[in-house]
Scaffold this motif. Sequence first.
Motif, PDB file in Angstrom:
ATOM      1  N   PRO A  10      52.026   0.169  50.746  1.00  0.00           N
ATOM      2  CA  PRO A  10      52.605  -1.171  50.631  1.00  0.00           C
ATOM      3  C   PRO A  10      51.586  -2.230  50.223  1.00  0.00           C
ATOM      4  CG  PRO A  10      53.556  -0.060  52.515  1.00  0.00           C
ATOM      5  CD  PRO A  10      52.477   0.847  51.989  1.00  0.00           C
ATOM      6  N   ILE A  11      50.382  -2.187  50.777  1.00  0.00           N
ATOM      7  CA  ILE A  11      49.399  -3.198  50.397  1.00  0.00           C
ATOM      8  C   ILE A  11      49.009  -3.055  48.936  1.00  0.00           C
ATOM      9  CG2 ILE A  11      47.416  -1.844  51.175  1.00  0.00           C
ATOM     10  CD1 ILE A  11      47.799  -5.682  51.293  1.00  0.00           C
ATOM     11  N   GLU A  12      48.919  -1.825  48.440  1.00  0.00           N
ATOM     12  CA  GLU A  12      48.613  -1.617  47.023  1.00  0.00           C
ATOM     13  C   GLU A  12      49.751  -2.121  46.144  1.00  0.00           C
ATOM     14  OE1 GLU A  12      45.709   2.328  47.250  1.00  0.00           O
ATOM     15  OE2 GLU A  12      47.896   2.564  47.257  1.00  0.00           O
ATOM     16  N   LEU A  13      50.978  -1.928  46.593  1.00  0.00           N
ATOM     17  CA  LEU A  13      52.129  -2.454  45.850  1.00  0.00           C
ATOM     18  C   LEU A  13      52.078  -3.978  45.803  1.00  0.00           C
ATOM     19  CD1 LEU A  13      54.906  -0.105  47.283  1.00  0.00           C
ATOM     20  CD2 LEU A  13      54.114  -0.148  44.907  1.00  0.00           C
ATOM     21  N   GLY A  14      51.695  -4.599  46.921  1.00  0.00           N
ATOM     22  CA  GLY A  14      51.592  -6.051  46.954  1.00  0.00           C
ATOM     23  C   GLY A  14      50.500  -6.578  46.046  1.00  0.00           C
ATOM     24  N   VAL A  15      49.360  -5.897  46.037  1.00  0.00           N
ATOM     25  CA  VAL A  15      48.263  -6.309  45.159  1.00  0.00           C
ATOM     26  C   VAL A  15      48.682  -6.202  43.704  1.00  0.00           C
ATOM     27  CG1 VAL A  15      45.954  -5.661  44.357  1.00  0.00           C
ATOM     28  CG2 VAL A  15      46.439  -5.776  46.808  1.00  0.00           C
ATOM     29  N   ARG A  16      49.366  -5.113  43.369  1.00  0.00           N
ATOM     30  CA  ARG A  16      49.822  -4.940  41.981  1.00  0.00           C
ATOM     31  C   ARG A  16      50.866  -6.000  41.623  1.00  0.00           C
ATOM     32  NH1 ARG A  16      49.092  -4.795  37.017  1.00  0.00           N
ATOM     33  NH2 ARG A  16      50.599  -3.637  35.741  1.00  0.00           N
ATOM     34  N   ALA A  17      51.766  -6.306  42.551  1.00  0.00           N
ATOM     35  CA  ALA A  17      52.778  -7.335  42.294  1.00  0.00           C
ATOM     36  C   ALA A  17      52.111  -8.682  42.020  1.00  0.00           C
ATOM     37  CB  ALA A  17      53.731  -7.445  43.486  1.00  0.00           C
ATOM     38  N   GLU A  18      51.113  -9.037  42.816  1.00  0.00           N
ATOM     39  CA  GLU A  18      50.422 -10.314  42.631  1.00  0.00           C
ATOM     40  C   GLU A  18      49.742 -10.368  41.268  1.00  0.00           C
ATOM     41  OE1 GLU A  18      48.963 -14.082  43.122  1.00  0.00           O
ATOM     42  OE2 GLU A  18      50.475 -13.045  44.325  1.00  0.00           O
ATOM     43  N   ALA A  19      49.129  -9.266  40.858  1.00  0.00           N
ATOM     44  CA  ALA A  19      48.465  -9.226  39.554  1.00  0.00           C
ATOM     45  C   ALA A  19      49.476  -9.389  38.414  1.00  0.00           C
ATOM     46  CB  ALA A  19      47.698  -7.923  39.398  1.00  0.00           C
ATOM     47  N   MET A  20      50.625  -8.741  38.533  1.00  0.00           N
ATOM     48  CA  MET A  20      51.655  -8.849  37.501  1.00  0.00           C
ATOM     49  C   MET A  20      52.212 -10.265  37.433  1.00  0.00           C
ATOM     50  SD  MET A  20      53.539  -5.167  38.221  1.00  0.00           S
ATOM     51  CE  MET A  20      54.774  -5.226  36.899  1.00  0.00           C
ATOM     52  N   LEU A  21      52.414 -10.877  38.579  1.00  0.00           N
ATOM     53  CA  LEU A  21      52.931 -12.247  38.605  1.00  0.00           C
ATOM     54  C   LEU A  21      51.937 -13.221  37.984  1.00  0.00           C
ATOM     55  CD1 LEU A  21      54.504 -12.140  42.151  1.00  0.00           C
ATOM     56  CD2 LEU A  21      55.755 -12.386  40.014  1.00  0.00           C
ATOM     57  N   ALA A  22      50.651 -12.976  38.197  1.00  0.00           N
ATOM     58  CA  ALA A  22      49.631 -13.825  37.577  1.00  0.00           C
ATOM     59  C   ALA A  22      49.668 -13.678  36.057  1.00  0.00           C
ATOM     60  CB  ALA A  22      48.249 -13.455  38.120  1.00  0.00           C
ATOM     61  N   GLU A  23      49.845 -12.463  35.575  1.00  0.00           N
ATOM     62  CA  GLU A  23      49.956 -12.240  34.129  1.00  0.00           C
ATOM     63  C   GLU A  23      51.162 -12.968  33.562  1.00  0.00           C
ATOM     64  OE1 GLU A  23      49.810  -8.216  32.658  1.00  0.00           O
ATOM     65  OE2 GLU A  23      48.480  -7.601  34.293  1.00  0.00           O
ATOM     66  N   LEU A  24      52.289 -12.855  34.253  1.00  0.00           N
ATOM     67  CA  LEU A  24      53.525 -13.450  33.754  1.00  0.00           C
ATOM     68  C   LEU A  24      53.444 -14.973  33.745  1.00  0.00           C
ATOM     69  CD1 LEU A  24      56.158 -12.276  32.700  1.00  0.00           C
ATOM     70  CD2 LEU A  24      57.095 -12.417  35.013  1.00  0.00           C
ATOM     71  N   ALA A  25      52.693 -15.536  34.685  1.00  0.00           N
ATOM     72  CA  ALA A  25      52.563 -16.990  34.766  1.00  0.00           C
ATOM     73  C   ALA A  25      51.837 -17.578  33.570  1.00  0.00           C
ATOM     74  CB  ALA A  25      51.831 -17.377  36.053  1.00  0.00           C
ATOM     75  N   ALA A  26      51.135 -16.739  32.810  1.00  0.00           N
ATOM     76  CA  ALA A  26      50.405 -17.226  31.634  1.00  0.00           C
ATOM     77  C   ALA A  26      51.340 -17.575  30.479  1.00  0.00           C
ATOM     78  CB  ALA A  26      49.387 -16.183  31.175  1.00  0.00           C
ATOM     79  N   PHE A  27      52.592 -17.116  30.533  1.00  0.00           N
ATOM     80  CA  PHE A  27      53.540 -17.383  29.453  1.00  0.00           C
ATOM     81  C   PHE A  27      54.316 -18.655  29.785  1.00  0.00           C
ATOM     82  CE2 PHE A  27      52.906 -12.771  29.518  1.00  0.00           C
ATOM     83  CZ  PHE A  27      52.474 -12.565  28.214  1.00  0.00           C
ATOM     84  N   SER A  28      53.930 -19.745  29.142  1.00  0.00           N
ATOM     85  CA  SER A  28      54.514 -21.047  29.466  1.00  0.00           C
ATOM     86  C   SER A  28      54.736 -21.859  28.201  1.00  0.00           C
ATOM     87  CB  SER A  28      53.589 -21.810  30.425  1.00  0.00           C
ATOM     88  OG  SER A  28      54.083 -23.102  30.689  1.00  0.00           O
ATOM     89  N   ASP A  29      55.753 -22.700  28.229  1.00  0.00           N
ATOM     90  CA  ASP A  29      56.012 -23.626  27.125  1.00  0.00           C
ATOM     91  C   ASP A  29      55.112 -24.855  27.191  1.00  0.00           C
ATOM     92  OD1 ASP A  29      58.257 -22.147  26.072  1.00  0.00           O
ATOM     93  OD2 ASP A  29      59.427 -22.869  27.775  1.00  0.00           O
ATOM     94  N   ASP A  30      54.393 -25.010  28.314  1.00  0.00           N
ATOM     95  CA  ASP A  30      53.553 -26.193  28.549  1.00  0.00           C
ATOM     96  C   ASP A  30      52.172 -25.724  28.977  1.00  0.00           C
ATOM     97  OD1 ASP A  30      52.304 -28.498  29.590  1.00  0.00           O
ATOM     98  OD2 ASP A  30      54.229 -29.385  30.142  1.00  0.00           O
ATOM     99  N   ASP A  31      51.148 -26.180  28.303  1.00  0.00           N
ATOM    100  CA  ASP A  31      49.785 -25.776  28.640  1.00  0.00           C
ATOM    101  C   ASP A  31      49.339 -26.297  30.001  1.00  0.00           C
ATOM    102  OD1 ASP A  31      49.547 -24.464  26.226  1.00  0.00           O
ATOM    103  OD2 ASP A  31      48.612 -26.171  25.200  1.00  0.00           O
ATOM    104  N   ALA A  32      49.960 -27.359  30.489  1.00  0.00           N
ATOM    105  CA  ALA A  32      49.507 -27.997  31.726  1.00  0.00           C
ATOM    106  C   ALA A  32      50.124 -27.396  32.977  1.00  0.00           C
ATOM    107  CB  ALA A  32      49.807 -29.496  31.670  1.00  0.00           C
ATOM    108  N   ASN A  33      51.241 -26.686  32.834  1.00  0.00           N
ATOM    109  CA  ASN A  33      51.899 -26.116  34.008  1.00  0.00           C
ATOM    110  C   ASN A  33      52.785 -24.948  33.579  1.00  0.00           C
ATOM    111  OD1 ASN A  33      54.650 -27.178  33.295  1.00  0.00           O
ATOM    112  ND2 ASN A  33      53.649 -29.156  33.640  1.00  0.00           N
ATOM    113  N   LEU A  34      53.385 -24.281  34.545  1.00  0.00           N
ATOM    114  CA  LEU A  34      54.286 -23.167  34.242  1.00  0.00           C
ATOM    115  C   LEU A  34      55.691 -23.704  34.022  1.00  0.00           C
ATOM    116  CD1 LEU A  34      55.174 -20.283  33.917  1.00  0.00           C
ATOM    117  CD2 LEU A  34      55.132 -20.020  36.418  1.00  0.00           C
ATOM    118  N   THR A  35      56.098 -23.735  32.784  1.00  0.00           N
ATOM    119  CA  THR A  35      57.452 -24.119  32.398  1.00  0.00           C
ATOM    120  C   THR A  35      57.913 -23.113  31.350  1.00  0.00           C
ATOM    121  OG1 THR A  35      57.065 -26.472  32.800  1.00  0.00           O
ATOM    122  CG2 THR A  35      58.905 -25.897  31.357  1.00  0.00           C
ATOM    123  N   ARG A  36      58.900 -22.312  31.689  1.00  0.00           N
ATOM    124  CA  ARG A  36      59.376 -21.284  30.763  1.00  0.00           C
ATOM    125  C   ARG A  36      60.904 -21.349  30.726  1.00  0.00           C
ATOM    126  NH1 ARG A  36      56.446 -17.244  32.505  1.00  0.00           N
ATOM    127  NH2 ARG A  36      57.974 -16.368  33.936  1.00  0.00           N
TER     128      ARG A  36
END
Length: 424
Positions: free
Chosen positions: A4-30
């Motif tokens: 479970p902890i490894e699954l959580g670490v992987r989930a956090e890493a994936m969410l960080a990657e996904l947060a990079a895709f934004s319509d606004d350079d200043a914040n997460l807006t998609r």
Amino acid sequence: MRTPIELGVRAEAMLAELAAFSDDDANLTRLYLSPAHRAAADHVAEWMRAAGLDVGFDALGTARGRLKPTVPGRAGNRRLLIGSHIDTVVNAGRYDGMLGVVAGILAAEEIRARGIELPFGIDVLAFGDEEGVRFPTTLVSSSAVAGCLVPSDLEARDADGVPLRDALLAFGGDPEAIASAAYAREEALAYLEVHIEQGPVLEAEGLPIGIVTSIAGQSRFSVTVAGEAGHAGTVPMLLRRDALAASAEMILAIEDVARAGQAHQMVATVGRLTARPGAVNVIPAEVIFTLDIRADADAPRLTAIADLDARFQAIAARRGVSVAMDKFYESPTTPCAPRLQEALAAAAGDLGLPGRRLASGAGHDGHAMIHLTDVGMLFVRCRGGISHNPAEFAAVDDMGLAVEALIRAIERLATDAASSGDRI
């Protein structure tokens, strides 16, 4: 096989990657069908392929990853649907919606790694338009999957005047193929979603996950109170027909009724109020305010609305004003299927957790998916109950437990299907 902890670490890493895709350079807006949504959907599709899923996009832009059944049976041509959304509000956090997609991918990948036998397939779905920010629509993509999309929604326009239909074409979708996006009712076994709670209950009780009993029904009104304008210095208090004073009393009545409905997790909010003519030295002649009221079941919500209507009329009569309630939005309560609640609760029990039951006050794609199949939801604790905000946060440990609970619930549903003639 991940812990479970490894699954959580992987989930956090994936969410960080996904947060990079934004319509606004200043914040997460998609926003739905934006270039950032396109890039995020493609990235999600790559994760699905890496997890061993067959991947495609439907006509409304939903990414779909498919895991085939591994054992023969009558349920072999049926699918358990798992998903959430990857569009966001403006200046969003990284967990709302996205965690459900990531959890579905990780669960499917882990099911393959563990060799869990499936008498049915699994489809992981990454929806758009759950937030309803870019267009005056909501749940367009999940409604298409559920076969209940209103075709006129494609004519809705964003703030720049771009029709949804044109944005869909630019995204690579097909507005003429709406029907092809829908599952047949007999194809879908159920829909499961993992989501942050967006509220403070689990944190207050020290629990990492909870099982959702229902997605609250919502009613929204525009309330107009009409009185009479007058000079602020010359009209005696007892002779005034003050629309704002009457509205203030009505708003307190709203609070009173909602507090009395706590057994049904009732909440009511006045989020916007306009007083006219709006001059410092003029008694308000008209007030328009909004009312948003929600509860975990339809009957108490509708009873509360009737109670408020009667109270409003009594206040108006006593104060010499008139009042009208105009409904502009209605969403019935979406109950979560008992069999899915039990599967998730049993999974929580396997992890030494109590399986706390609670309703969702926020709306979700399940509001649309209920038109297709049974719905089940698993909540994950979020810090401070904060959502729709960059401060939104879920702990690695909690996310890992949620993914593990999802895996175990799926395994339990698979076992039940195999032992009961492929019915779950």
